[in-house]
Design a protein around this motif. Structure first.
Motif, PDB file in Angstrom:
ATOM      1  N   ASP A 171      83.988 -13.460  94.661  1.00 55.79           N
ATOM      2  CA  ASP A 171      83.650 -12.192  95.302  1.00 55.79           C
ATOM      3  C   ASP A 171      84.420 -11.023  94.668  1.00 55.79           C
ATOM      4  O   ASP A 171      84.833 -10.092  95.344  1.00 55.79           O
ATOM      5  CB  ASP A 171      83.917 -12.246  96.811  1.00 55.79           C
ATOM      6  CG  ASP A 171      82.943 -13.200  97.519  1.00 55.79           C
ATOM      7  OD1 ASP A 171      81.924 -13.570  96.907  1.00 55.79           O
ATOM      8  OD2 ASP A 171      83.211 -13.571  98.674  1.00 55.79           O
ATOM      9  N   ASN A 192      88.876  -9.927  89.563  1.00 54.34           N
ATOM     10  CA  ASN A 192      88.452  -8.984  88.521  1.00 54.34           C
ATOM     11  C   ASN A 192      89.074  -7.606  88.701  1.00 54.34           C
ATOM     12  O   ASN A 192      89.328  -7.186  89.827  1.00 54.34           O
ATOM     13  CB  ASN A 192      86.925  -8.787  88.562  1.00 54.34           C
ATOM     14  CG  ASN A 192      86.169 -10.036  88.135  1.00 54.34           C
ATOM     15  OD1 ASN A 192      86.773 -11.007  87.711  1.00 54.34           O
ATOM     16  ND2 ASN A 192      84.864  -9.984  88.233  1.00 54.34           N
ATOM     17  N   TRP A 196      82.684  -4.110  78.760  1.00 54.37           N
ATOM     18  CA  TRP A 196      81.963  -3.590  79.916  1.00 54.37           C
ATOM     19  C   TRP A 196      80.459  -3.670  79.642  1.00 54.37           C
ATOM     20  O   TRP A 196      80.005  -3.265  78.577  1.00 54.37           O
ATOM     21  CB  TRP A 196      82.365  -2.137  80.172  1.00 54.37           C
ATOM     22  CG  TRP A 196      81.748  -1.581  81.411  1.00 54.37           C
ATOM     23  CD1 TRP A 196      80.704  -0.717  81.490  1.00 54.37           C
ATOM     24  CD2 TRP A 196      82.140  -1.878  82.742  1.00 54.37           C
ATOM     25  NE1 TRP A 196      80.407  -0.459  82.799  1.00 54.37           N
ATOM     26  CE2 TRP A 196      81.278  -1.165  83.599  1.00 54.37           C
ATOM     27  CE3 TRP A 196      83.134  -2.694  83.310  1.00 54.37           C
ATOM     28  CZ2 TRP A 196      81.375  -1.232  84.980  1.00 54.37           C
ATOM     29  CZ3 TRP A 196      83.222  -2.751  84.681  1.00 54.37           C
ATOM     30  CH2 TRP A 196      82.346  -2.021  85.504  1.00 54.37           C
TER      31      TRP A 196
HETATM   32  P1  ATP Z   1      81.188 -13.861  92.583  1.00 52.54           P
HETATM   33  O1  ATP Z   1      80.901 -12.611  93.373  1.00 52.54           O
HETATM   34  O2  ATP Z   1      79.974 -14.462  91.976  1.00 52.54           O
HETATM   35  O3  ATP Z   1      82.098 -14.794  93.287  1.00 52.54           O
HETATM   36  P2  ATP Z   1      83.257 -13.464  90.642  1.00 52.54           P
HETATM   37  O4  ATP Z   1      84.300 -12.883  91.485  1.00 52.54           O
HETATM   38  O5  ATP Z   1      83.408 -14.847  90.170  1.00 52.54           O
HETATM   39  O6  ATP Z   1      81.863 -13.302  91.306  1.00 52.54           O
HETATM   40  P3  ATP Z   1      82.031 -12.152  88.324  1.00 52.54           P
HETATM   41  O7  ATP Z   1      80.693 -12.643  88.622  1.00 52.54           O
HETATM   42  O8  ATP Z   1      82.631 -12.441  87.020  1.00 52.54           O
HETATM   43  O9  ATP Z   1      83.145 -12.537  89.400  1.00 52.54           O
HETATM   44  O10 ATP Z   1      82.041 -10.574  88.554  1.00 52.54           O
HETATM   45  C1  ATP Z   1      81.727  -9.997  89.797  1.00 52.54           C
HETATM   46  C2  ATP Z   1      80.827  -8.780  89.574  1.00 52.54           C
HETATM   47  O11 ATP Z   1      81.496  -7.845  88.715  1.00 52.54           O
HETATM   48  C3  ATP Z   1      79.535  -9.115  88.848  1.00 52.54           C
HETATM   49  O12 ATP Z   1      78.561  -9.568  89.749  1.00 52.54           O
HETATM   50  C4  ATP Z   1      79.201  -7.754  88.239  1.00 52.54           C
HETATM   51  O13 ATP Z   1      78.693  -6.879  89.221  1.00 52.54           O
HETATM   52  C5  ATP Z   1      80.567  -7.236  87.824  1.00 52.54           C
HETATM   53  N1  ATP Z   1      80.901  -7.616  86.425  1.00 52.54           N
HETATM   54  C6  ATP Z   1      81.369  -8.803  85.998  1.00 52.54           C
HETATM   55  N2  ATP Z   1      81.562  -8.803  84.670  1.00 52.54           N
HETATM   56  C7  ATP Z   1      81.213  -7.588  84.230  1.00 52.54           C
HETATM   57  C8  ATP Z   1      81.196  -6.943  82.934  1.00 52.54           C
HETATM   58  N3  ATP Z   1      81.598  -7.581  81.831  1.00 52.54           N
HETATM   59  N4  ATP Z   1      80.762  -5.666  82.881  1.00 52.54           N
HETATM   60  C9  ATP Z   1      80.359  -5.006  83.991  1.00 52.54           C
HETATM   61  N5  ATP Z   1      80.369  -5.540  85.219  1.00 52.54           N
HETATM   62  C10 ATP Z   1      80.773  -6.820  85.359  1.00 52.54           C
END
Ligand code: ATP
Ligand code: MG
Length: 404
Positions: A175, A179, A207
Motif C-alpha cells: 500500500d 515507497n 519515475w
Molecule cells: P501495493 O499498493 O500494490 O501494495 P506497493 O506498496 O507494493 O503497492 P508499488 O506497486 O511498487 O508498491 O507502488 C505503489 C504505487 O506507486 C503504484 O501503484 C504507482 O501508483 C506508484 N508507483 C510505483 N512505482 C512507480 C514509478 N516507478 N513511477 C511512478 N509511480 C510509481
C-alpha cells in the motif's frame, strides 16, 4: 500426513491454539495458509465450496480467517514448533501474503510438504529488485531500476534516470508504505532515512509518467497451464487501490492482448504456480510497462468473485491442487469493485451494512475486522452492469452507505 494425535511433536506451547476435534476428524484435504487476513478469509470461503478445509497460521489471534476455521495456529511463522504443527495439519501449503520468509517455505519443502507458489518463486519475488531483474531478463518492459546501497548511489542513478525518482524498499512494502517519491537531491536524505529505517535494502526506479494503472490476474497450474483474467483499470487513492474497472475502459484489443501477454510471460518467468496479481503502467503512447506482481490473490481481482465465471480464489485452489483451471470470462459486460476503506477510528457498528443493502444488485463484503482505522481495508463492494457507468454508480452509491 498424520493427525496431531499420531505425531511425535512436542506438546503445543500455550501460544498455539488449534481445534480440539482435529484428531477424530475423517481425513479431508486441508490447505494450510500463511496469514489470516481477508485474502485468507476469501480463500477459505472458496475452499469450503470445493469441499476443502483450510488451516490458518497467523501471528496474532482473532484474525478474519482464523475465526472461520477449526484449525488455527497462532504464533511466529518461523517458530519451529508452530511450523511443525502447521505442516502436520496441512496437506499442501500456500500463502496470502509474500512476507513469509522463503527459507521457512523451503523448510516445509525439505520435509516433503508441497508449497505453492514454491519457496523459489516466493524468494525471488518477495524482493522487488530480484523480481524486476527476472522480469527484465525475460525481455519484458520495465522502468529503468537499480539496487542502491547509499544515497550517493541514488544521486548517480538520478544522473541517468532524471528526477523525480521512486525510491523503494526492496522487501515488505505494501500500500505504498515502502515507497518514497524523491523530487530533488534536497528530498533525498529524509526519504532515505524513512525507508532505510524499515530494515530492508533499497532500490530506485525511474519515475513513470503513466496515463493510468492497469492490472490483471493470471493463474498458472502445476502442469503449467495458463489462464488470464481480463485487463482491468485500477484507481489508487493515497497509494491504496480504491476502484477497479473491469474490463479497463478504452483499451484497444491489441493493447489488451499486449498487456495479457506481458503478464503471462512474467508468471512463466518466475515459474509461478497459483494465482498472481500483475500490476502494469499504461503510458501516454499506449506502451505497457510491468510494475510489480504479487504471488497470491490480489485486491484488483476481488471483482472476480461475482464478476467472473471462476473467482481468483477458486482458481488459486484449483491451480495449487493440480486441478483443471476454471473459465476466467466476465459474467457481465462491466464489473466495478470499490474498496471500503476506513474513514475513522472506532468499532464497526453491527448494522453497518443496513442502508447499503437496500441498493438492488450490489454485492457487499465486510472482512470482519473489529476496528475501523482510517485507510484500513474493511471490505469491498462489487456491482455488475451493462456499462461501466451503470456498475460504477451502483458500487459507489453502496460504498458510500456502508458505515465504516
Ligand atoms: P501495493 O499498493 O500494490 O501494495 P506497493 O506498496 O507494493 O503497492 P508499488 O506497486 O511498487 O508498491 O507502488 C505503489 C504505487 O506507486 C503504484 O501503484 C504507482 O501508483 C506508484 N508507483 C510505483 N512505482 C512507480 C514509478 N516507478 N513511477 C511512478 N509511480 C510509481
Ligand atoms: Mg503495487
Amino acid at each position: 500426513m498424520v493427525g496431531a494425535n499420531k505425531t511425535l511433536r512436542p506438546p503445543m506451547p500455550p501460544f498455539l491454539h488449534i481445534g480440539q476435534s482435529a484428531a477424530i476428524m475423517p481425513p479431508m484435504l486441508r490447505i494450510g495458509i500463511f496469514g489470516g487476513g481477508q485474502l485468507a478469509q476469501m480463500l477459505t470461503q472458496a475452499a469450503l465450496g470445493l469441499g476443502l478445509e483450510t488451516v490458518i497460521f497467523e501471528r496474532t489471534p482473532d484474525s478474519p480467517a482464523g475465526r472461520l476455521v477449526k484449525h488455527e495456529i497462532v504464533g511466529p511463522w518461523d517458530d519451529p514448533v508452530a511450523l511443525a504443527h502447521f505442516a502436520d495439519y496441512s496437506h499442501l501449503v500456500t500463502l496470502e501474503n509474500e512476507f513469509v520468509d522463503a527459507h521457512v517455505l523451503a523448510q516445509l519443502e525439505a520435509v516433503g510438504k508441497p508449497v505453492f507458489p514454491t519457496a523459489a518463486t516466493v524468494g525471488l519475488v518477495q524482493d522487488k529488485f530480484t523480481q524486476k531483474q527476472r522480469i527484465a531478463a525475460a525481455g519484458l518492459a520495465v522502468p529503468p531500476f537499480r539496487a542502491v546501497a547509499t544515497p550517493a548511489e541514488v544521486l548517480a542513478a538520478a544522473a541517468e534516470f532524471g528526477w523525480p525518482l521512486m525510491l523503494k524498499a526492496r522487501r515488505n512494502g505494501y500500500d505504498g508504505y515502502g515507497n518514497a517519491t524523491v523530487r530533488s537531491p534536497q528530498e533525498l536524505d529524509a526519504a532515505w532515512q524513512r525507508l532505510a529505517a524499515r530494515g530492508s535494502p533499497l532500490m530506485v526506479e525511474a519515475w513513470v509518467e503513466f496515463r493510468r494503472e492497469l492490472a490483471l490476474m493470471v493463474v498458472r497450474g502445476r502442469d503449467a497451464t495458463l489462464a488470464a483474467y481480463p485487463v482491468v483499470e485500477t484507481v489508487q487513492r493515497e497509494h491504496v487501490c480504491h476502484t477497479v474497472l473491469a474490463p479497463a475502459p478504452l483499451l484497444s484489443p491489441p493493447a489488451a492482448e499486449a498487456a495479457t501477454a506481458l503478464a503471462c510471460s512474467a508468471i512463466e518467468a518466475i515459474a509461478g504456480v497459483g494465482v498472481f496479481g500483475v500490476e502494469l503502467f499504461e503510458l501516454a503512447d499506449g506502451r505497457i510497462l510491468f510494475n510489480e506482481l504479487a504471488p497470491r490473490p490480489h485486491n484488483s481481482g476481488h471483482y472476480t468473485i461475482e464478476g467472473c465465471v471462476t473467482s481468483q480464489f477458486e482458481n488459486h485452489l484449483r491451480a495449487i491442487l493440480g486441478w483443471p483451471l476454471g473459465a476466467t470470462d466476465l459474467r457481465a459486460p462491466a464489473v466495478v469493485m470499490v474498496n471500503l476503506l476506513g474513514q475513522r477510528h472506532g468499532p464497526v457498528p453491527p448494522d453497518a451494512l443496513h442502508a447499503a443493502l437496500a441498493i438492488p444488485g450490489v454485492h457487499i463484503h465486510l472482512y470482519g475486522k473489529r476496528e475501523v482505522r482510517p485507510g484500513r481495508k474493511m471490505g469491498h463492494v462489487t456491482a455488475l452492469g451493462q456499462t461501466l457507468a451503470e456498475a460504477k454508480d451502483v458500487a459507489q452509491r453502496a460504498a458510500a452507505l456502508v458505515e465504516v
